[in-house]
Motif scaffolding. Structure first.
Motif, PDB file in Angstrom:
ATOM      1  N   SER A   1       0.849  -1.190   0.000  1.00 20.14           N
ATOM      2  CA  SER A   1       0.000   0.000   0.000  1.00 20.14           C
ATOM      3  C   SER A   1       0.888   1.246   0.000  1.00 20.14           C
ATOM      4  O   SER A   1       2.121   1.165   0.027  1.00 20.14           O
TER       5      SER A   1
ATOM      6  N   ARG B   1      -2.461   6.324   9.593  1.00 20.80           N
ATOM      7  CA  ARG B   1      -3.052   6.853   8.356  1.00 20.80           C
ATOM      8  C   ARG B   1      -3.808   5.752   7.610  1.00 20.80           C
ATOM      9  O   ARG B   1      -3.305   5.187   6.628  1.00 20.80           O
TER      10      ARG B   1
ATOM     11  N   ASP C   1      -6.027   5.971   5.461  1.00 19.67           N
ATOM     12  CA  ASP C   1      -6.234   6.316   4.057  1.00 19.67           C
ATOM     13  C   ASP C   1      -5.121   5.782   3.171  1.00 19.67           C
ATOM     14  O   ASP C   1      -5.358   5.363   2.028  1.00 19.67           O
TER      15      ASP C   1
ATOM     16  N   ARG D   1      -5.440   2.180   2.040  1.00 19.05           N
ATOM     17  CA  ARG D   1      -6.545   1.885   1.116  1.00 19.05           C
ATOM     18  C   ARG D   1      -6.157   2.007  -0.347  1.00 19.05           C
ATOM     19  O   ARG D   1      -6.985   1.757  -1.228  1.00 19.05           O
ATOM     20  N   ARG D   2      -4.928   2.438  -0.612  1.00 21.98           N
ATOM     21  CA  ARG D   2      -4.526   2.556  -2.013  1.00 21.98           C
ATOM     22  C   ARG D   2      -3.133   1.977  -2.215  1.00 21.98           C
ATOM     23  O   ARG D   2      -2.326   1.897  -1.295  1.00 21.98           O
TER      24      ARG D   2
ATOM     25  N   ARG E   1      -5.533  -2.075   3.814  1.00 23.74           N
ATOM     26  CA  ARG E   1      -6.891  -1.999   4.337  1.00 23.74           C
ATOM     27  C   ARG E   1      -7.852  -2.601   3.309  1.00 23.74           C
ATOM     28  O   ARG E   1      -7.476  -2.922   2.182  1.00 23.74           O
TER      29      ARG E   1
END
Length: 251
Positions: free
Chosen positions: A71, A82, A84, A87-88, A145
């Motif tokens: 990630s 973090r 966020d 998630r990518r 995530r």
């Protein structure tokens, strides 16, 4: 001769692993209960912070092909602070465009113990339960995530993503695995558009066989209905009972 005191919490403790009626020693809990709590807390912390051995997972999955990705979170501390970034995918990650039915992803999540213990056999059982579908190589995602499966599925050209991930550990079970299913995955997909099969572990949770049967049922329904999430209710137990009266999912 005194009569032994009856334990009023015995029946409740027999029905649940929750901490009920622990007793007291003066103004505090008994030492045994306190030590058991501290051990459970330590196991939960270890499950969150311990790095997953992805090489061992790949070995356990052999001869299935695997692809490792990361990630955008550069380390565990950043990952925890973090969400966020987890998630990518990391910048410049490249995945082949395969146009498969299912992208199968294993992510470390918040419990390396869960993934180390249960992810490989669950993934293998899922593939065996869906022989009619074409699967991607198993994607091993580090510091990941749930939503990372959307980008992975979109890159691979998958119609459905099945993501196995370590669930947040509790003080009863620290090695619970979860599975998240998403139809037409793409970045920005809402959590309400997913189905979740949780509590996959060996301490009173779903067994590998039960989880694979449920996931296979939801996957087939996802292709039939062309959706996942709130519009797809898990009725796999009713299907199993209708087809095999009196038998559970493992038989």
């Amino acid at each position: 001769m005194s009569t032994p005191t009856r334990d009023p919490f015995a029946r409740l403790r027999a029905a649940t692993p929750a901490r009920i009626g622990l007793g007291r020693s003066g103004a505090a809990q008994p030492l045994s209960a306190q030590l058991a709590f501290q051990l459970a807390h330590a196991r939960a912390r270890d499950a969150v912070h311990q790095r997953l051995d992805f090489d061992a997972i790949a070995s356990d999955l052999a001869p299935l092909e695997t692809i490792c990705v990361r990630s955008a979170a550069p380390d565990r501390a950043t990952y925890l602070r973090r969400p966020d970034l987890g998630r990518r995918l990391a910048e410049n990650t490249e995945l082949p465009r395969l146009e498969v039915d299912v992208a199968l992803v294993i992510a470390d999540g918040l419990s390396s113990d869960a993934v180390q213990s249960h992810a490989a056999p669950t993934a293998q059982a899922i593939i065996a339960a869906l022989p009619e579908l074409r699967f991607s190589p198993v994607i091993l995602a580090e510091q990941a995530r749930v939503a990372i499966g959307d980008e992975i599925g979109a890159c691979l050209g998958a119609r459905v993503t099945i993501l196995l991930i370590g669930e947040r550990p509790g003080l009863t079970v620290a090695d619970s695995l979860g599975a998240y299913l998403t139809f037409a995955p793409k970045p920005g997909t809402r959590d309400s558009a997913r189905n979740c099969v949780s509590n996959i572990h060996g301490q009173g949770g779903l067994s590998t066989a039960q989880a694979a049967n449920t996931i296979a049922w939801i996957t087939r329904e996802a292709f039939r209905l062309k959706l996942t999430g709130t519009g797809l209710k898990d009725r796999s137990d009713q299907t199993i009972e209708r087809n095999f009266p009196g038998q559970d999912a493992e038989r």
